[in-house]
Design an enzyme around this catalytic site. Structure first.
Site, PDB file in Angstrom:
ATOM      1  N   LEU A   1      23.837  41.152  32.517  1.00 58.29           N
ATOM      2  CA  LEU A   1      24.947  41.769  33.236  1.00 58.29           C
ATOM      3  C   LEU A   1      24.975  41.263  34.675  1.00 58.29           C
ATOM      4  CD1 LEU A   1      24.896  45.521  32.101  1.00 58.29           C
ATOM      5  CD2 LEU A   1      26.488  43.725  31.427  1.00 58.29           C
TER       6      LEU A   1
ATOM      7  N   ASN B   1      19.453  42.354  33.284  1.00 60.16           N
ATOM      8  CA  ASN B   1      20.108  43.264  32.355  1.00 60.16           C
ATOM      9  C   ASN B   1      20.591  44.559  33.002  1.00 60.16           C
ATOM     10  OD1 ASN B   1      17.478  42.054  30.542  1.00 60.16           O
ATOM     11  ND2 ASN B   1      19.573  41.618  29.845  1.00 60.16           N
TER      12      ASN B   1
ATOM     13  N   ILE C   1      23.101  49.725  32.510  1.00 59.76           N
ATOM     14  CA  ILE C   1      22.018  49.076  31.766  1.00 59.76           C
ATOM     15  C   ILE C   1      22.571  48.460  30.489  1.00 59.76           C
ATOM     16  CG2 ILE C   1      19.769  49.417  30.654  1.00 59.76           C
ATOM     17  CD1 ILE C   1      19.438  51.935  32.378  1.00 59.76           C
ATOM     18  N   CYS C   2      22.202  47.210  30.265  1.00 63.62           N
ATOM     19  CA  CYS C   2      22.592  46.535  29.035  1.00 63.62           C
ATOM     20  C   CYS C   2      21.346  46.306  28.182  1.00 63.62           C
ATOM     21  CB  CYS C   2      23.266  45.192  29.347  1.00 63.62           C
ATOM     22  SG  CYS C   2      23.720  44.250  27.869  1.00 63.62           S
ATOM     23  N   VAL C   3      21.217  47.085  27.120  1.00 58.62           N
ATOM     24  CA  VAL C   3      20.110  46.938  26.190  1.00 58.62           C
ATOM     25  C   VAL C   3      20.631  47.306  24.812  1.00 58.62           C
ATOM     26  CG1 VAL C   3      19.254  49.286  26.581  1.00 58.62           C
ATOM     27  CG2 VAL C   3      17.706  47.537  25.740  1.00 58.62           C
TER      28      VAL C   3
END
Length: 269
Positions: A128, A86, A93-95
């Site tokens: 990601l 992620n 950052i992918c959250v």
């Protein structure tokens, strides 16, 4: 560079309060830092959670706040290179908390805790880093090996934590040493105040001995000749002078008797 003036005064006030709270009671494994002149970028050092491939590493990240924060979520980036599904290769950052699940009421503490939890439980479905996501699903051992490798190469090393009360203990030890030194100084002063011991009348004065000649010094005969008249080697006994005189007188009398006996013999002849 963005400054505090680019953020609304009420937002700056709220951020200052929250940052102070984070500094006084930081979340587990997270340390926050900020430039006092620029609250628009928040930095955080996150310790790799135990039992994960990121253990024994510290990862630096930043949250960039836009002018319309908190209406829009901050952008999160890892500044430390990390192998994680992620987190993109550029650190993005992918959250969901920073995307569709963002709520203006969420604070920085909540965001930082979610990011750290991401290191414990990645979500490969929304990866990601596709390589890391695929490897996590198909070959966890290989994924963990690469993640540990990245951690060992790129992550910061944890700083040693000081034991609680270490400063006070050091100060106490220093005070004890100073007390002992003071006591020693007092003893030395007391010793200096005591009268000097008088030399024994039997012991010759070092100064007199040094300046006197051999003739001025009375040296017992026994000291020069270990074997005394008693015939005992090493004895310090010396025959008194009165005994010597009596011995000489007896010898003279014996010689006189011998002379008298010789005269009587001559008269008979």
């Amino acid at each position: 560079m963005a400054t505090n003036e680019n953020l609304p005064p009420n937002v700056v006030k709220q951020l200052a309060k929250e940052l102070k709270n984070l500094d006084e009671t930081p979340p587990e494994g997270i340390k926050v830092g900020v430039d006092d002149d620029d609250f628009s970028t928040i930095y955080a050092d996150i310790e790799g959670p135990a039992g994960t491939p990121y253990e024994n590493g510290v990862f630096r990240m930043k949250l960039i706040l836009s002018r319309d924060f908190p209406q829009s979520p901050p952008q999160g980036y890892f500044m430390t290179k990390i192998f994680h599904p992620n987190i993109a290769t550029n650190g993005e950052i992918c959250v969901n908390t920073l995307k569709k699940d963002w709520n203006p009421s969420l604070g920085l503490r909540h965001v930082l805790i979610v990011v750290r939890c991401l290191l414990i439980e990645p979500f490969p479905e929304s990866a990601l880093n596709e390589q890391a996501g695929k490897m996590l699903l198909e070959n966890y051992e290989e994924y963990a090996r690469l993640a540990r490798l990245y951690t060992g190469i790129h992550a910061l090393k944890p700083k040693p934590k000081f034991k609680t009360g270490a400063i006070s203990e050091s100060t106490t030890a220093l005070n004890v040493d100073q007390t002992n030194t003071s006591a020693l100084n007092v003893d030395q002063k007391n010793a200096a105040a005591l009268p000097m011991p008088m030399p024994s009348p039997l012991a010759p004065s070092p100064t007199a001995t040094k300046g006197a000649s051999v003739q001025d010094q009375t040296i017992p005969a026994a000291a020069l000749n270990p074997t005394t008249e008693t015939g005992v080697s090493g004895s310090a006994a010396v025959i008194p002078s009165t005994q010597k005189k009596e011995s000489g007188l007896a010898k003279v009398q014996a010689d006189k008797r011998k002379m008298d006996a010789r005269k009587k013999s001559l008269k008979r002849l």
